[in-house]
Design a protein around this motif. Structure first.
Motif, short mmCIF file in Angstrom:
data_model
loop_
_atom_site.label_atom_id
_atom_site.label_comp_id
_atom_site.label_asym_id
_atom_site.label_seq_id
_atom_site.Cartn_x
_atom_site.Cartn_y
_atom_site.Cartn_z
N PRO A 85 -16.59 24.22 -85.67
CA PRO A 85 -17.61 24.57 -84.67
C PRO A 85 -19.01 24.20 -85.17
O PRO A 85 -19.24 24.18 -86.37
CB PRO A 85 -17.44 26.08 -84.54
CG PRO A 85 -16.06 26.36 -85.01
CD PRO A 85 -15.79 25.37 -86.10
N GLN A 87 -18.86 21.71 -82.91
CA GLN A 87 -18.25 20.53 -82.31
C GLN A 87 -16.77 20.78 -82.02
O GLN A 87 -16.17 21.74 -82.52
CB GLN A 87 -18.39 19.31 -83.23
CG GLN A 87 -19.75 18.63 -83.19
CD GLN A 87 -20.82 19.39 -83.96
OE1 GLN A 87 -20.51 20.04 -84.95
NE2 GLN A 87 -22.06 19.32 -83.50
N SER A 88 -16.19 19.88 -81.24
CA SER A 88 -14.76 19.96 -80.97
C SER A 88 -13.99 19.54 -82.22
O SER A 88 -14.54 18.94 -83.14
CB SER A 88 -14.38 19.06 -79.80
OG SER A 88 -14.73 17.70 -80.08
N LEU A 89 -12.69 19.83 -82.25
CA LEU A 89 -11.87 19.65 -83.45
C LEU A 89 -11.89 18.21 -83.97
O LEU A 89 -11.91 17.98 -85.19
CB LEU A 89 -10.43 20.08 -83.16
CG LEU A 89 -9.51 20.30 -84.37
CD1 LEU A 89 -10.07 21.39 -85.28
CD2 LEU A 89 -8.10 20.65 -83.91
N ASP A 91 -14.25 15.73 -83.03
CA ASP A 91 -15.48 15.19 -82.47
C ASP A 91 -15.70 13.76 -82.96
O ASP A 91 -15.82 13.51 -84.17
CB ASP A 91 -16.66 16.08 -82.89
CG ASP A 91 -17.98 15.55 -82.37
OD1 ASP A 91 -18.18 15.54 -81.16
OD2 ASP A 91 -18.82 15.13 -83.21
#
Length: 221
Positions: A85, A87-89, A91
């Motif tokens: 986090p 960001q997405s897993l 990113d």
């Protein structure tokens, strides 16, 4: 190491030494670039687990997660990462930044593969060596989950003063030292008690070094 094919290994110590060093260097350089929310998702993978993952999306339900039966994970030369986090897993922007850093370090990045792009994947050859101009600058905290943060822990190095050619038993050295301390007393830099302690043998080497530093510093002002 014996584990189930469903168990993911995230232990950096399960990689070969060259891969361990490469991975730590990558995380260090990412930290220095401000990328601190990445973490390891897998390191060593047995051939049995590779077959198990290869079957997913083919003979076993699920999405395809690997395109090969011959991965460098089983050779202990590869590792996968993900992004924490906020960001997405996986990113893409973050993984592209990490990939660019990896390229500078001579680490192969799956994001450059034309046949099957694998941005979370990084690997090295067994003969990988650290590029010139780089070094591990301290202890690297390599997280293995999204709750951790990459850290670079640099221990404070205390300046060591090495005294060479110091022989307290040498009459010439004793005379030279007494003259040095006596002059400092005469110049009113230190107290006369220091000279008396030197003459009666109660002056320790550490204390004498401290006096020498003090005298030199005051004379340079």
């Amino acid at each position: 190491m014996s584990t189930s094919v469903t168990t993911t290994c995230r232990d950096l110590d399960e990689l070969l030494p060259s891969a361990q060093t490469a991975c730590r260097l990558l995380f260090q350089e990412c930290y220095k670039a401000g990328i601190k929310n990445i973490f390891i998702t897998e390191t060593y993978r047995s051939q049995e687990r590779q077959k198990y993952l290869y079957a997913q999306g083919r003979s076993r339900p699920g999405q395809i997660v690997t395109w090969t039966l011959n991965s460098n994970h089983k050779s202990r030369l590869a590792w996968d990462i993900a992004v924490g986090p906020p960001q997405s897993l996986y990113d893409v922007t973050t993984l592209n930044r990490v990939g660019a850093i990896a390229k500078k370090l001579g680490i192969e990045w799956g994001g450059t593969w034309s046949n099957a792009i694998d941005r979370p994947h990084f690997e090295v050859k067994s003969n990988w060596v650290m590029p010139k101009g780089y070094k591990l600058e301290g202890k690297i905290n390599v997280p293995t989950n999204s709750k951790g943060q990459v850290q670079l822990i640099v221990e404070d190095k205390k300046e060591e003063i090495k005294v060479t050619n110091w022989n307290p038993g040498s009459p010439a050295m004793k005379t030279e030292t007494e003259n040095f301390i006596a002059q400092a007393v005469k110049d009113e830099i230190i107290l006369e008690s220091h000279l008396k302690d030197l003459q009666n043998g109660t002056m320790t080497t550490d204390r004498l070094i401290g006096l020498y530093i003090t005298i030199q510093q005051r004379r340079s002002k």
